[in-house]
Design a protein around this motif. Structure first.
Motif, PDB file in Angstrom:
ATOM      1  N   LEU A  18     -46.151  40.757 105.547  1.00  0.00           N
ATOM      2  CA  LEU A  18     -45.073  39.798 105.325  1.00  0.00           C
ATOM      3  C   LEU A  18     -45.121  39.243 103.901  1.00  0.00           C
ATOM      4  O   LEU A  18     -44.088  39.119 103.224  1.00  0.00           O
ATOM      5  CB  LEU A  18     -45.171  38.660 106.340  1.00  0.00           C
ATOM      6  CG  LEU A  18     -44.057  37.602 106.292  1.00  0.00           C
ATOM      7  CD1 LEU A  18     -42.700  38.247 106.568  1.00  0.00           C
ATOM      8  CD2 LEU A  18     -44.333  36.494 107.300  1.00  0.00           C
ATOM      9  N   SER A  19     -46.331  38.947 103.447  1.00  0.00           N
ATOM     10  CA  SER A  19     -46.491  38.437 102.076  1.00  0.00           C
ATOM     11  C   SER A  19     -46.048  39.481 101.055  1.00  0.00           C
ATOM     12  O   SER A  19     -45.393  39.161 100.052  1.00  0.00           O
ATOM     13  CB  SER A  19     -47.961  38.063 101.825  1.00  0.00           C
ATOM     14  OG  SER A  19     -48.383  37.066 102.730  1.00  0.00           O
ATOM     15  N   LEU A  20     -46.404  40.731 101.338  1.00  0.00           N
ATOM     16  CA  LEU A  20     -46.023  41.819 100.426  1.00  0.00           C
ATOM     17  C   LEU A  20     -44.509  41.967 100.362  1.00  0.00           C
ATOM     18  O   LEU A  20     -43.922  42.136  99.277  1.00  0.00           O
ATOM     19  CB  LEU A  20     -46.668  43.122 100.894  1.00  0.00           C
ATOM     20  CG  LEU A  20     -46.444  44.357 100.011  1.00  0.00           C
ATOM     21  CD1 LEU A  20     -46.994  44.119  98.611  1.00  0.00           C
ATOM     22  CD2 LEU A  20     -47.095  45.582 100.632  1.00  0.00           C
ATOM     23  N   VAL A  21     -43.868  41.890 101.529  1.00  0.00           N
ATOM     24  CA  VAL A  21     -42.406  41.994 101.578  1.00  0.00           C
ATOM     25  C   VAL A  21     -41.763  40.844 100.812  1.00  0.00           C
ATOM     26  O   VAL A  21     -40.803  41.030 100.051  1.00  0.00           O
ATOM     27  CB  VAL A  21     -41.918  42.011 103.043  1.00  0.00           C
ATOM     28  CG1 VAL A  21     -40.398  41.852 103.109  1.00  0.00           C
ATOM     29  CG2 VAL A  21     -42.340  43.298 103.728  1.00  0.00           C
ATOM     30  N   LEU A  22     -42.313  39.640 101.004  1.00  0.00           N
ATOM     31  CA  LEU A  22     -41.778  38.473 100.295  1.00  0.00           C
ATOM     32  C   LEU A  22     -41.928  38.626  98.784  1.00  0.00           C
ATOM     33  O   LEU A  22     -41.021  38.292  98.012  1.00  0.00           O
ATOM     34  CB  LEU A  22     -42.492  37.202 100.770  1.00  0.00           C
ATOM     35  CG  LEU A  22     -42.116  36.706 102.176  1.00  0.00           C
ATOM     36  CD1 LEU A  22     -43.018  35.555 102.597  1.00  0.00           C
ATOM     37  CD2 LEU A  22     -40.648  36.262 102.207  1.00  0.00           C
ATOM     38  N   LEU A  23     -43.089  39.143  98.375  1.00  0.00           N
ATOM     39  CA  LEU A  23     -43.310  39.367  96.941  1.00  0.00           C
ATOM     40  C   LEU A  23     -42.318  40.388  96.382  1.00  0.00           C
ATOM     41  O   LEU A  23     -41.791  40.227  95.272  1.00  0.00           O
ATOM     42  CB  LEU A  23     -44.744  39.845  96.702  1.00  0.00           C
ATOM     43  CG  LEU A  23     -45.840  38.781  96.822  1.00  0.00           C
ATOM     44  CD1 LEU A  23     -47.220  39.428  96.748  1.00  0.00           C
ATOM     45  CD2 LEU A  23     -45.694  37.734  95.717  1.00  0.00           C
ATOM     46  N   LEU A  24     -42.075  41.439  97.162  1.00  0.00           N
ATOM     47  CA  LEU A  24     -41.113  42.458  96.729  1.00  0.00           C
ATOM     48  C   LEU A  24     -39.707  41.872  96.616  1.00  0.00           C
ATOM     49  O   LEU A  24     -38.966  42.163  95.671  1.00  0.00           O
ATOM     50  CB  LEU A  24     -41.113  43.636  97.706  1.00  0.00           C
ATOM     51  CG  LEU A  24     -42.317  44.578  97.631  1.00  0.00           C
ATOM     52  CD1 LEU A  24     -42.281  45.580  98.779  1.00  0.00           C
ATOM     53  CD2 LEU A  24     -42.323  45.326  96.291  1.00  0.00           C
ATOM     54  N   ILE A  25     -39.344  41.037  97.590  1.00  0.00           N
ATOM     55  CA  ILE A  25     -38.022  40.402  97.563  1.00  0.00           C
ATOM     56  C   ILE A  25     -37.888  39.511  96.336  1.00  0.00           C
ATOM     57  O   ILE A  25     -36.869  39.530  95.629  1.00  0.00           O
ATOM     58  CB  ILE A  25     -37.783  39.590  98.853  1.00  0.00           C
ATOM     59  CG1 ILE A  25     -37.637  40.544 100.046  1.00  0.00           C
ATOM     60  CG2 ILE A  25     -36.541  38.712  98.719  1.00  0.00           C
ATOM     61  CD1 ILE A  25     -37.597  39.842 101.387  1.00  0.00           C
ATOM     62  N   ILE A  26     -38.941  38.743  96.061  1.00  0.00           N
ATOM     63  CA  ILE A  26     -38.924  37.855  94.889  1.00  0.00           C
ATOM     64  C   ILE A  26     -38.812  38.674  93.602  1.00  0.00           C
ATOM     65  O   ILE A  26     -38.049  38.336  92.692  1.00  0.00           O
ATOM     66  CB  ILE A  26     -40.193  36.973  94.869  1.00  0.00           C
ATOM     67  CG1 ILE A  26     -40.150  35.974  96.037  1.00  0.00           C
ATOM     68  CG2 ILE A  26     -40.315  36.226  93.538  1.00  0.00           C
ATOM     69  CD1 ILE A  26     -41.455  35.241  96.264  1.00  0.00           C
ATOM     70  N   ALA A  27     -39.575  39.777  93.552  1.00  0.00           N
ATOM     71  CA  ALA A  27     -39.541  40.636  92.359  1.00  0.00           C
ATOM     72  C   ALA A  27     -38.151  41.223  92.153  1.00  0.00           C
ATOM     73  O   ALA A  27     -37.633  41.267  91.024  1.00  0.00           O
ATOM     74  CB  ALA A  27     -40.572  41.753  92.489  1.00  0.00           C
ATOM     75  N   VAL A  28     -37.521  41.674  93.247  1.00  0.00           N
ATOM     76  CA  VAL A  28     -36.172  42.241  93.160  1.00  0.00           C
ATOM     77  C   VAL A  28     -35.173  41.183  92.705  1.00  0.00           C
ATOM     78  O   VAL A  28     -34.295  41.443  91.873  1.00  0.00           O
ATOM     79  CB  VAL A  28     -35.746  42.841  94.521  1.00  0.00           C
ATOM     80  CG1 VAL A  28     -34.256  43.179  94.522  1.00  0.00           C
ATOM     81  CG2 VAL A  28     -36.563  44.086  94.824  1.00  0.00           C
TER      82      VAL A  28
END
Length: 354
Positions: A18-28
């Motif tokens: 979940l943290s990884l997905v959130l980080l990816l969303i933030i990066a995008v």
């Protein structure tokens, strides 16, 4: 106990994912925001640049850049966009307007921006740099540009070829001496337009290109012969009717007509039987254009005896061009004439009327 540990482990894995997905969303989101800002800058800068170019072309030195333009001109992205716009605009204008664009190029020192592109690794950037330097007539860049004549990318070496001919005219075609890759139709056209004259002592060079093993070099050279009416190489063009490439033979036939020799049609009739169908059709087209009456009997034979419909059509059209409509009408009215032949003659006569 084991079950509790497994659940705890799965929970940790889930939280990690979940943290990884959130980080990816933030990066995008950050990247998208950056792209949006850059697009907004480009849009605004494009308007500023277009306005500045228009002002310079219309008012010349009477107008000066506003403060926002002067401030933006120090930004590398702006300068590259400015350079691109100038190169694009140069193609649309001529005369005094072109000179004003080049003055603008010099005023803002954009030459260095274009030269830097030649040291890049990305193909489209190198090609763009060559285009810009060529458009702005930066002749001192020619030694560097010439090194790209052997570049593996067509996008790059084609721009280098064009630059050489743009700056040096006929002399810039020296790359043809050893060029082994196909020259596209579009590239041939660009090069032909850029060559405005040929030196009197150029026959040896041109002859070597006519004899090139690269068919596209031969074809380009034939177009060059037609453009400048190099009559001295008529015998070399004749020899090309034995060339292994059908397209070379077709171009050779067209060139023979252009070079205007009284023996051309007679020679074409002589070698006609040994030519591929496409070349034969081109020969008939040439006979139509030449309107040389020595070919009338030959054309009648092709009309009546050849089995290919296309050949019959070209023969009939050529006879029409030589004012032999009465003969064609007579043939079409014969009861023994095949229906196909009658239709071909009617078509040719109709084309003549039109």
């Amino acid at each position: 106990m084991f079950l509790t540990t497994s659940v705890h482990f799965l929970f940790l894995v889930f939280m990690g994912m979940l943290s990884l997905v959130l980080l990816l969303i933030i990066a995008v989101l950050i990247y998208s925001f950056y792209q949006y800002r850059e697009s907004l800058h480009i849009f605004r800068w494009s308007e500023m640049i277009n306005k500045r170019i228009s002002e310079v072309i219309v008012y010349g030195e009477e107008t000066s850049a506003d403060k926002n333009f002067s401030t933006a001109s120090g930004h590398s992205l702006f300068r590259n966009l400015f350079l691109q716009k100038l190169a694009e605009s140069e193609k649309k204008f001529s005369g005094a307007a072109q000179h004003k664009l080049k003055d603008l190029f010099q005023e803002y020192g954009l030459q260095e921006e274009a030269l830097k592109k030649l040291n890049q690794k990305k193909i489209h950037i190198i090609a763009g740099g060559i285009q810009e330097l060529t458009a702005m007539n930066v002749e001192e860049a020619l030694p560097k540009i010439s090194t790209f004549l052997t570049h593996p990318s067509p996008q790059v070496y084609q721009e280098a070829q064009y630059a050489m001919v743009h700056f040096k005219g006929f002399e810039g075609l020296h790359f043809l001496n050893s060029f082994s890759t196909k020259i596209s139709e579009w590239q041939q056209l660009r090069l032909l337009i850029s060559v405005t004259s040929i030196p009197e002592n150029s026959s040896d060079n041109i002859k070597s290109w006519v004899e090139s093993s690269n068919a596209s070099v031969v074809i380009f050279t034939l177009k060059l012969l037609r453009k400048f009416q190099v009559l001295s190489l008529y015998p070399s063009v004749i020899d090309l009717l034995d060339h292994p490439s059908v397209e070379v033979r077709v171009q050779a036939v067209q060139t023979l007509l252009s070079l205007e020799n009284s023996s051309t049609i007679a020679y074409l009739m002589e070698v006609y039987p040994n030519q591929p169908l496409e070349v034969q059709k081109e020969m008939l087209k040439v006979m139509k254009k030449s309107k040389d009456l020595c070919s009338v009997d030959f054309l009648k034979d092709q009309l009546l005896k050849d089995t290919d419909s296309g050949i019959k059509v070209y023969a009939a059209e050529a006879l029409c061009a030589m004012e032999k409509q009465d003969y064609l009408i007579e043939i079409s009215k014969k009861e023994t004439s095949p229906e196909e032949l009658i239709q071909i003659i009617k078509y040719a006569l109709q084309e003549k009327v039109c």
